[in-house]
Design an enzyme around this catalytic site. Structure first.
Site, PDB file in Angstrom:
ATOM      1  N   LYS B 126     116.069  -1.452  19.468  1.00 47.65           N
ATOM      2  CA  LYS B 126     116.793  -2.729  19.466  1.00 47.65           C
ATOM      3  C   LYS B 126     118.220  -2.464  19.944  1.00 47.65           C
ATOM      4  O   LYS B 126     118.814  -1.429  19.587  1.00 47.65           O
ATOM      5  CB  LYS B 126     116.779  -3.296  18.045  1.00 47.65           C
ATOM      6  N   SER B 201     115.174 -11.611  14.592  1.00 53.62           N
ATOM      7  CA  SER B 201     116.001 -11.317  15.742  1.00 53.62           C
ATOM      8  C   SER B 201     115.490 -10.156  16.601  1.00 53.62           C
ATOM      9  O   SER B 201     115.893 -10.017  17.752  1.00 53.62           O
ATOM     10  CB  SER B 201     117.424 -10.987  15.273  1.00 53.62           C
ATOM     11  N   SER B 225     114.049 -10.042  10.177  1.00 56.24           N
ATOM     12  CA  SER B 225     114.146  -9.809  11.622  1.00 56.24           C
ATOM     13  C   SER B 225     113.201  -8.745  12.170  1.00 56.24           C
ATOM     14  O   SER B 225     113.095  -8.580  13.387  1.00 56.24           O
ATOM     15  CB  SER B 225     115.581  -9.436  12.000  1.00 56.24           C
TER      16      SER B 225
END
Lengths: 100, 602
Positions: B126, B201, B225
């Protein structure tokens, strides 16, 4: 209505975000909506309940020997600076101009 | 190695296959590059691919394995030993990458005596995780040009374990969101249905794994997330207990809520990845020692089962408004499977869970406001030119550098922490946090794990939810455990009977007993005969026809030529090993450890 547009403008100032008139209006609607959704927090009977500031109970201070380790060099610290001069961060004047 | 062969490999298969010589790390890196080339155009899971980094590490790994094999053969000849058993091999490495900032991280491609539990495993991170040689943008204009000057511990540990870094993944800006729509660099599409969001996310992480581009991805979870995008994309997503994985080097959102975790297409994959990255880190004083062996726990779930384990279900969750029928059916099916496995199902109550969402939207924004105050336009990050003084420069830079959702969150946090308001919201929210935590403690006094939904619904369409406060509701089942600090895992259980999209269930464990979760998840996983790989690759090939095939076939032919070449001579030519699109990047970034290709911008 929890917050007026004037109050939202003040919040923006101390959050260090410059919002135009339309953005202030939108933000006022948003903040009031969210604050309405936060009502349950204000309605709880919480007398005598200790707060939890950290999710893991029983944490103790973590100590280590005071040994020198290499840290960021000056060049590394400046590597992403928007502007630099003579090995230092270069900024716009702190004094002077409007808004001082 | 073609895509089908590549995507079928799990972490344990890769480890075993490499050591047996079934394939090389180089071939894995190339297959990953091919998959990226074919799929990431429509998917947009990656903000910055790093094929050069992956190739460099693959070659170091192959050389090490070849050296180890020679050593072992010599020892066998002398009657002095054999190769270490699969998955337990320890190698030494002398390759140095010569990075400028060696003071902070071990930059040897494979550190001495590395425990290579992720040997050859394609991984992606990420884009809120710092990695030397890459930009770390948090999908924000604020950090669009920020180049990492050090490596996050979770990234460092994954690489030290032998993983091949494929790149940095899209996300909601600063992790504020549940759909990846707030990324400043364009949305990521759900590989099951490109008209739908991948969740957020960590949407890029989930999409990259579900599509088959990577075997494993890392994400961070502040309110769901990892688990919610895993559910939307039909892959396994595991958020361990707060403190199991170091947060050092991961750009902070909510420091008392954030936790790093892994995505994979099987429980075993996320277990292996978590084993590699967990444990105390002197750079994160909230990280904890971990004696857990998650992979062994997952294996135990399959081999020994879960007979006699007690699984709690929260009946009041099922009457929650907005919970879709297909999600309820999936949960009831999972309960049936658990009963078949011999687990005892027990109803538990979490009476204060209803306040978790409110508490989260006090605590989260407050911590975010505090963390994002560091973006002052002086030391790093976006600077708006033309201001008359420092104050104006800071205000204008933050207004232009932050996206709308980020501004909303920091404004909210700023207000909630202001004098007079603090005692109305922030302090009570922390008291409510105590009650929620006590709920879980009471529940886990009588059960080993909890089973709940992950999300009230399956993946929604782009633009379907425009009201931010409605978006917040999509995390109603995941947020409570970030408040309490427990671990949770999203397990896909098939496609919804109404939507045809992935549906998942969530398993939650007591704090620091995450092995319970892995054990139950692995046992439950074995009951479902479902496809974890989204059909994107096949659909693209059908849609593009020969054009797409040509890319892959060209690579496969090149692989064949490479094998023939290597019989005659040892080749270290990096460029020849890169797929066509990667050669361009490699040419622009001749130093593989200094790979700073432009972030894709759509």
């Amino acid at each position: 209505m929890y917050l007026s547009e004037n109050e939202v403008r003040d919040i923006a100032t101390y959050t260090r975000i410059r919002l135009n008139k339309d953005a202030v209006r939108e933000m006022t609607v948003y903040l009031n909506e969210v604050l309405d959704g936060l009502k349950p927090i204000t309605q709880y009977q919480l007398e005598g309940v200790e707060p939890t500031f950290h999710p893991i109970a029983g944490l103790v201070n973590v100590m280590r020997d005071d040994v020198i380790h290499p840290g960021f060099s000056q060049a590394e610290a400046l590597a992403n600076a928007p502007d630099e001069q003579e090995g230092q961060f270069r900024i716009t004047p702190i004094l002077g101009g409007e808004g001082v | 190695m073609n895509f089908t062969e590549y995507a079928a490999l799990r972490v344990a298969d890769i480890r075993a296959g490499l050591l047996k010589g079934d394939f090389t790390a180089h071939e894995l890196a190339q297959a990953a590059g091919d998959a990226y080339q074919v799929m990431d155009g429509p998917l947009h899971a990656f903000l910055q691919p790093t094929p050069g980094l992956a190739q460099a590490r693959a070659e170091a790994l192959d050389q090490r394995i070849a050296g180890q094999s020679c050593d072992a053969a010599n020892r066998r000849q002398k009657g002095s030993g054999t190769l270490a058993p699969t998955g337990q091999a320890r190698f030494t490495d002398t390759v140095s990458t010569g990075n400028a900032f060696g003071a902070h991280t071990n930059h040897s491609l494979l550190p001495n005596n590395a425990d290579l539990r992720l040997a050859g495993v394609p991984i992606a991170f990420k884009d809120n995780m710092n990695q030397l040689g890459t930009r770390t943008t948090c999908a924000s204009r604020m950090l669009e040009n920020y180049e990492s000057t050090y490596t996050a511990t979770c990234v460092d540990r994954a690489l030290a374990a032998g993983a091949l870094p494929l790149g940095k993944l899209n996300m909601d800006e600063f992790a504020f969101g549940s759909s990846t729509e707030s990324s400043a660099f364009g949305t990521t599409q759900n590989p099951w249905d490109l008209s739908r969001v991948p969740g957020g996310s960590s949407g890029g992480s989930a999409a990259a794994v579900a599509s088959g581009i990577t075997t494993v991805a890392l994400g961070s979870d502040t309110g769901g997330s990892i688990r919610q995008p895993a559910a939307f994309c039909g892959v396994v997503g595991f958020k361990p207990t707060y403190g199991v994985v170091s947060r050092y080097g991961v750009v902070a959102f909510g420091s008392s809520l954030d936790q790093v975790g892994a995505f994979g297409r099987s429980v075993g994959c996320v277990a292996a990845a978590t084993d590699a990255i967990c444990g105390r880190d002197v750079r994160d004083c909230t990280s904890q020692d971990s004696a857990a062996n998650f992979e062994a726990a997952a294996l135990a779930g399959v081999e020994q089962g879960i007979k006699g384990m007690k699984i709690g279900v929260v009946r009041e969750y099922l009457s929650l408004s907005g919970l879709e029928a297909e999600v309820i059916r999936a949960l009831e099916d999972a309960i049936g499977h658990l009963e078949c496995l011999g687990a005892h199902i027990q109803e538990v109550e979490l009476p204060n869970a209803r306040a978790a969402l409110s508490a989260y939207y006090v605590i989260g924004p407050c911590e975010a406001f505090s963390n994002l105050s560091r973006f002052d336009s002086v030391r790093y990050g976006y600077r708006q030119c033309g201001a008359n003084n420092l104050n104006e420069q800071c205000e204008r830079s933050r207004a232009a550098g932050f996206g709308p959702e980020t501004i909303r969150r920091v404004m909210l946090g700023s207000y909630l922490l202001s004098s007079g308001v603090y005692h109305t919201y922030y302090y009570p929210a922390q008291q409510v946090r105590t009650l929620i935590t006590q709920d879980y403690q009471r529940a886990f006094a009588s059960v080993d794990a909890l089973l709940t939904p992950v999300s009230p619904r399956t993946a929604f369409s782009f633009g379907e939810i425009t009201d931010p406060t409605q978006m917040y509701l999509s995390d109603v089942f995941t947020i409570p455990i970030n408040i309490a600090g427990n671990g949770g895992l999203s397990l896909p259980v098939g496609l919804g009977s109404d939507s045809g999209l992935p549906v998942a269930v969530q398993l939650i464990g007591p704090q620091f007993q995450d092995e319970n979760i892995l054990r139950v998840a692995a046992a439950l996983e074995a009951r479902y005969d479902i496809e974890r790989l989204a059909p994107l690759y096949q659909r693209l090939l059908e849609a593009k026809g020969e054009d797409a095939y040509r890319v892959v076939n060209k690579r496969q032919n090149a692989n064949e030529r490479q094998r023939v070449d290597e019989k005659g001579m040892q080749s270290n030519n990096n460029e020849r090993c890169c797929p066509a699109g990667q050669q361009h990047l490699a040419a622009n970034n001749p130093d593989p450890e200094n790979e700073r290709g432009r972030a894709k911008d759509s």
